[in-house]
Design a protein around this motif. Structure first.
Motif, mmCIF file in Angstrom:
data_model
loop_
_atom_site.group_PDB
_atom_site.id
_atom_site.type_symbol
_atom_site.label_atom_id
_atom_site.label_comp_id
_atom_site.label_asym_id
_atom_site.label_seq_id
_atom_site.Cartn_x
_atom_site.Cartn_y
_atom_site.Cartn_z
ATOM 1 N N THR A 21 13.741 0.356 -21.090
ATOM 2 C CA THR A 21 14.659 -0.489 -20.355
ATOM 3 C C THR A 21 15.320 -1.457 -21.342
ATOM 4 O O THR A 21 14.636 -2.104 -22.135
ATOM 5 C CB THR A 21 13.906 -1.297 -19.272
ATOM 6 N N PHE A 22 16.633 -1.548 -21.271
ATOM 7 C CA PHE A 22 17.382 -2.461 -22.130
ATOM 8 C C PHE A 22 17.576 -3.778 -21.392
ATOM 9 O O PHE A 22 17.983 -3.804 -20.235
ATOM 10 C CB PHE A 22 18.741 -1.850 -22.501
ATOM 11 N N THR A 23 17.269 -4.871 -22.056
ATOM 12 C CA THR A 23 17.382 -6.178 -21.433
ATOM 13 C C THR A 23 17.773 -7.202 -22.498
ATOM 14 O O THR A 23 18.083 -6.856 -23.629
ATOM 15 C CB THR A 23 16.066 -6.559 -20.717
ATOM 16 N N ASP A 24 17.717 -8.474 -22.124
ATOM 17 C CA ASP A 24 18.051 -9.536 -23.080
ATOM 18 C C ASP A 24 16.871 -10.486 -23.246
ATOM 19 O O ASP A 24 15.817 -10.296 -22.641
ATOM 20 C CB ASP A 24 19.330 -10.280 -22.657
ATOM 21 N N TYR A 25 17.085 -11.512 -24.038
ATOM 22 C CA TYR A 25 16.014 -12.450 -24.365
ATOM 23 C C TYR A 25 15.529 -13.258 -23.166
ATOM 24 O O TYR A 25 14.426 -13.780 -23.176
ATOM 25 C CB TYR A 25 16.484 -13.424 -25.453
ATOM 26 N N HIS A 26 16.365 -13.380 -22.142
ATOM 27 C CA HIS A 26 16.017 -14.228 -21.007
ATOM 28 C C HIS A 26 15.368 -13.471 -19.861
ATOM 29 O O HIS A 26 14.680 -14.064 -19.052
ATOM 30 C CB HIS A 26 17.268 -14.961 -20.512
ATOM 31 N N LYS A 33 7.721 -3.765 -16.854
ATOM 32 C CA LYS A 33 7.752 -2.495 -17.573
ATOM 33 C C LYS A 33 7.117 -2.677 -18.942
ATOM 34 O O LYS A 33 7.121 -3.755 -19.509
ATOM 35 C CB LYS A 33 9.188 -2.004 -17.715
ATOM 36 N N GLU A 34 6.615 -1.592 -19.465
ATOM 37 C CA GLU A 34 5.996 -1.632 -20.786
ATOM 38 C C GLU A 34 6.979 -1.306 -21.893
ATOM 39 O O GLU A 34 6.817 -1.758 -23.016
ATOM 40 C CB GLU A 34 4.825 -0.648 -20.840
ATOM 41 N N ARG A 35 7.979 -0.515 -21.595
ATOM 42 C CA ARG A 35 8.920 -0.061 -22.618
ATOM 43 C C ARG A 35 10.231 -0.833 -22.486
ATOM 44 O O ARG A 35 11.061 -0.520 -21.645
ATOM 45 C CB ARG A 35 9.161 1.424 -22.483
ATOM 46 N N ILE A 36 10.376 -1.818 -23.350
ATOM 47 C CA ILE A 36 11.533 -2.708 -23.293
ATOM 48 C C ILE A 36 12.204 -2.753 -24.658
ATOM 49 O O ILE A 36 11.538 -2.801 -25.697
ATOM 50 C CB ILE A 36 11.096 -4.127 -22.881
ATOM 51 N N VAL A 37 13.538 -2.763 -24.641
ATOM 52 C CA VAL A 37 14.326 -2.892 -25.860
ATOM 53 C C VAL A 37 15.273 -4.078 -25.697
ATOM 54 O O VAL A 37 15.972 -4.185 -24.687
ATOM 55 C CB VAL A 37 15.162 -1.622 -26.138
ATOM 56 N N LEU A 60 27.273 3.970 -23.450
ATOM 57 C CA LEU A 60 25.912 4.497 -23.365
ATOM 58 C C LEU A 60 25.094 3.822 -22.265
ATOM 59 O O LEU A 60 23.935 4.180 -22.040
ATOM 60 C CB LEU A 60 25.198 4.335 -24.710
ATOM 61 N N GLY A 61 25.680 2.825 -21.615
ATOM 62 C CA GLY A 61 24.996 2.160 -20.506
ATOM 63 C C GLY A 61 23.953 1.149 -20.919
ATOM 64 O O GLY A 61 22.987 0.920 -20.193
ATOM 65 N N CYS A 62 24.132 0.534 -22.074
ATOM 66 C CA CYS A 62 23.183 -0.506 -22.474
ATOM 67 C C CYS A 62 23.948 -1.751 -22.899
ATOM 68 O O CYS A 62 25.133 -1.712 -23.209
ATOM 69 C CB CYS A 62 22.247 -0.016 -23.568
ATOM 70 N N ARG A 63 23.231 -2.865 -22.904
ATOM 71 C CA ARG A 63 23.827 -4.153 -23.258
ATOM 72 C C ARG A 63 23.061 -4.760 -24.419
ATOM 73 O O ARG A 63 21.886 -4.485 -24.617
ATOM 74 C CB ARG A 63 23.752 -5.108 -22.071
ATOM 75 N N SER A 64 23.755 -5.626 -25.141
ATOM 76 C CA SER A 64 23.096 -6.328 -26.234
ATOM 77 C C SER A 64 23.687 -7.717 -26.379
ATOM 78 O O SER A 64 24.592 -8.098 -25.649
ATOM 79 C CB SER A 64 23.201 -5.532 -27.537
ATOM 80 N N THR A 65 23.156 -8.459 -27.332
ATOM 81 C CA THR A 65 23.652 -9.796 -27.634
ATOM 82 C C THR A 65 24.278 -9.771 -29.023
ATOM 83 O O THR A 65 23.686 -9.262 -29.970
ATOM 84 C CB THR A 65 22.509 -10.835 -27.599
#
Length: 152
Positions: A21-26, A33-37, A60-65
Motif C-alpha cells: 500500500t502506498f501512503t504518506d508520512y501522515h 497493513k503490514e506492507r507499506i511504501v 501507475l496509481g501511486c502518490r509520493s511526496t
C-alpha cells in the motif's frame, strides 16, 4: 534494477502485485497493513524531471511526496515555469514538502525557526500548507537532534 523510468515503473508494479500500500508520512500509522511504501523524492536539481516522475507515478496509481529545496543554486521554485510544474505535481495528487539545507545558515542559528520561515515561503509559492520536511545533507548535529516543528 535499471535506474530508468521503465525500471522504476517495473518496481512500482512489482510492489503493487505483492499487495504493498502506498501512503504518506501522515497516514501510515493509521493503516492496518503490514506492507507499506512511503515514496519520496528530494528535488535537488530539476523540477521538470520531478514533474515527469510525478506524471509516471500518477499513471501507475501511486502518490509520493516531492521535497523542494528553496535555497537552490540550480533552480528557482518561484519562476513561472517551475511554479507551474509544482502546481502540476500537486494536481496529480502528490504532496510537496520542504527540503531544508541547514548549511545556508549560521551554525548556531535556531534551526526550527529557520525551517518554519522556509515553510512559510514555500506555502506562499504553492498555495497550500506544507506538512513535511526533509533535511538536505544533514550534519551530525542535526542527525542527533530531535527537532520538533510546531504546526503553523
Amino acid at each position: 534494477m535499471k535506474f530508468t523510468y521503465q525500471g522504476y515503473a517495473d518496481l512500482i508494479s512489482l510492489l503493487q502485485e505483492h499487495d504493498y500500500t502506498f501512503t504518506d508520512y501522515h497516514r501510515y500509522k493509521n493503516l492496518k497493513k503490514e506492507r507499506i511504501v512511503i515514496l519520496r523524492h528530494d528535488i535537488d536539481d530539476d523540477i521538470e524531471k520531478a514533474a515527469q516522475m510525478a506524471r509516471l507515478e500518477h499513471q501507475l496509481g501511486c502518490r509520493s511526496t516531492y521535497f523542494v529545496l528553496i535555497s537552490n543554486d540550480i533552480y528557482n521554485p518561484f519562476s513561472k515555469k517551475n511554479s507551474s510544474l509544482l502546481q502540476e505535481i500537486l494536481s496529480l495528487g502528490h504532496a510537496v514538502g520542504l527540503h531544508f539545507d541547514e548549511v545556508k545558515y549560521e551554525e548556531n542559528c535556531d534551526v526550527v525557526k529557520k525551517i518554519q520561515e522556509e515553510i512559510a515561503v514555500l506555502e506562499q509559492c504553492i498555495g497550500q500548507k506544507v506538512t513535511s520536511v526533509s533535511m538536505h545533507r544533514p550534519s551530525q548535529k542535526t542527525l542527533n537532534a530531535n527537532y520538533v516543528i510546531p504546526e503553523g
